[in-house]
Design a protein around this motif. Sequence first.
Motif, PDB file in Angstrom:
ATOM      1  N   ASP A  84       0.825  -1.213   0.000  1.00  0.00           N
ATOM      2  CA  ASP A  84       0.000   0.000   0.000  1.00  0.00           C
ATOM      3  C   ASP A  84       0.857   1.259   0.000  1.00  0.00           C
TER       4      ASP A  84
ATOM      5  N   LEU B  98      -6.036   6.478  -6.687  1.00  0.00           N
ATOM      6  CA  LEU B  98      -5.721   6.018  -5.339  1.00  0.00           C
ATOM      7  C   LEU B  98      -6.643   6.648  -4.305  1.00  0.00           C
TER       8      LEU B  98
ATOM      9  N   TYR C 234       2.980   4.497  -1.920  1.00  0.00           N
ATOM     10  CA  TYR C 234       3.000   5.463  -3.018  1.00  0.00           C
ATOM     11  C   TYR C 234       4.137   6.422  -2.700  1.00  0.00           C
TER      12      TYR C 234
ATOM     13  N   ASP D  46       1.043  -4.679  -4.563  1.00  0.00           N
ATOM     14  CA  ASP D  46      -0.387  -4.855  -4.331  1.00  0.00           C
ATOM     15  C   ASP D  46      -1.195  -3.733  -4.971  1.00  0.00           C
ATOM     16  N   VAL D  47      -0.642  -2.519  -4.995  1.00  0.00           N
ATOM     17  CA  VAL D  47      -1.336  -1.397  -5.637  1.00  0.00           C
ATOM     18  C   VAL D  47      -1.337  -1.586  -7.149  1.00  0.00           C
TER      19      VAL D  47
ATOM     20  N   LYS E 177      -6.727   3.858  -1.581  1.00  0.00           N
ATOM     21  CA  LYS E 177      -5.498   3.082  -1.640  1.00  0.00           C
ATOM     22  C   LYS E 177      -4.298   3.956  -1.275  1.00  0.00           C
ATOM     23  N   ALA E 178      -3.155   3.282  -1.131  1.00  0.00           N
ATOM     24  CA  ALA E 178      -1.880   3.945  -0.839  1.00  0.00           C
ATOM     25  C   ALA E 178      -1.942   4.746   0.457  1.00  0.00           C
TER      26      ALA E 178
ATOM     27  N   ARG F 250       2.378   6.752   2.254  1.00  0.00           N
ATOM     28  CA  ARG F 250       2.873   7.673   1.219  1.00  0.00           C
ATOM     29  C   ARG F 250       4.149   8.355   1.698  1.00  0.00           C
TER      30      ARG F 250
ATOM     31  N   TRP G 185      -4.005  -3.948  -7.959  1.00  0.00           N
ATOM     32  CA  TRP G 185      -5.312  -3.298  -7.837  1.00  0.00           C
ATOM     33  C   TRP G 185      -5.621  -2.475  -9.081  1.00  0.00           C
TER      34      TRP G 185
ATOM     35  N   LEU H 145       5.108   2.436  -6.816  1.00  0.00           N
ATOM     36  CA  LEU H 145       3.963   1.810  -6.168  1.00  0.00           C
ATOM     37  C   LEU H 145       4.362   0.422  -5.681  1.00  0.00           C
ATOM     38  N   SER H 146       3.780  -0.006  -4.563  1.00  0.00           N
ATOM     39  CA  SER H 146       3.995  -1.383  -4.121  1.00  0.00           C
ATOM     40  C   SER H 146       3.189  -2.320  -5.016  1.00  0.00           C
TER      41      SER H 146
END
Length: 289
Positions: free
Chosen positions: A172, A228, A174, A201-202, A233-234, A237, A205, A198-199
């Motif tokens: 999650d 996001l 950013y 998982d993002v 999401k994210a 940060r 998504w 971005l990780s």
Amino acid sequence: MKRNKWLILVTLPSLILSLLLFIIFINVQVLKPPSPPNPRNSSKSTMYPNQTQFSLMIGILTRADNYDRRHFLRLVYGIQSSPLATIHVKFVFCSLTKPEQRALIALEILRFEDILILNCTENMNSGKTYTYFSSLPHILTRKYDYVMKADDDVFIRLEPLASSLKALPRVDLYYGFVIPCASMNPFVEYMSGMGFLLSWDVVEWIGSSEIPRENVFGPEDKLVGKWLKMGNKAKNRFSNKPAIYDYPGTNGKCSHELIPETVAVHRLKRWDQWLHVLEFFNVTKGLKL
């Protein structure tokens, strides 16, 4: 006695020939150059396969015709490494449209294996970034902890980048340079398109959610922030200022002088700017020409 002389005369040529072949064999082995490093890896970070703590793929969004820029960037990133991360650098562009592209880029792929060709038409604000992120889970043969989108006029220092990510969450996330330029709050707007991360998982998504799929037209770095926010999401940060910035004098408050702790410098449009950056960070230190 005569028989011994006769044997010597008969066997001497064979002995001499064997000796010559042995000498040639030894010389070939001594003069044989060492095997060259594998050119298909765009980062030397795989020198530390058992020590790395995370993995990162950097996708440099460019155009198929930018041959010289790709070859130059291969040099820039091929000599960098970090013991903290396995880092792979890829060049990303849309579908090929010219016969010469198909021939020349095929050679690049065979030689370097560092090109991703997306199913899209080249564009700036019509979905290329969305196509990039949404395609990765389907076209990559492995997962990465992080995926980065970067421009081809940015110089990224891989070791400082890896160090800045070491203590950050693997999910999650950013990461980048928050806009507006004067802002220090990564939760208000979005990260500049010069280079944000971005990780995984993002990324997954983005590839599965209807939110980005239905919002692909417009300034693409701004759209990522919008996706996001809409998707909640994210939550993790991080804006890495002042280590990420535009080249001095090129973009108002987004620019400042080169500093030792730099992670990335953007807007390197001219060769004299690249030269300044490479010299400032002693990229070729230890090599006397």
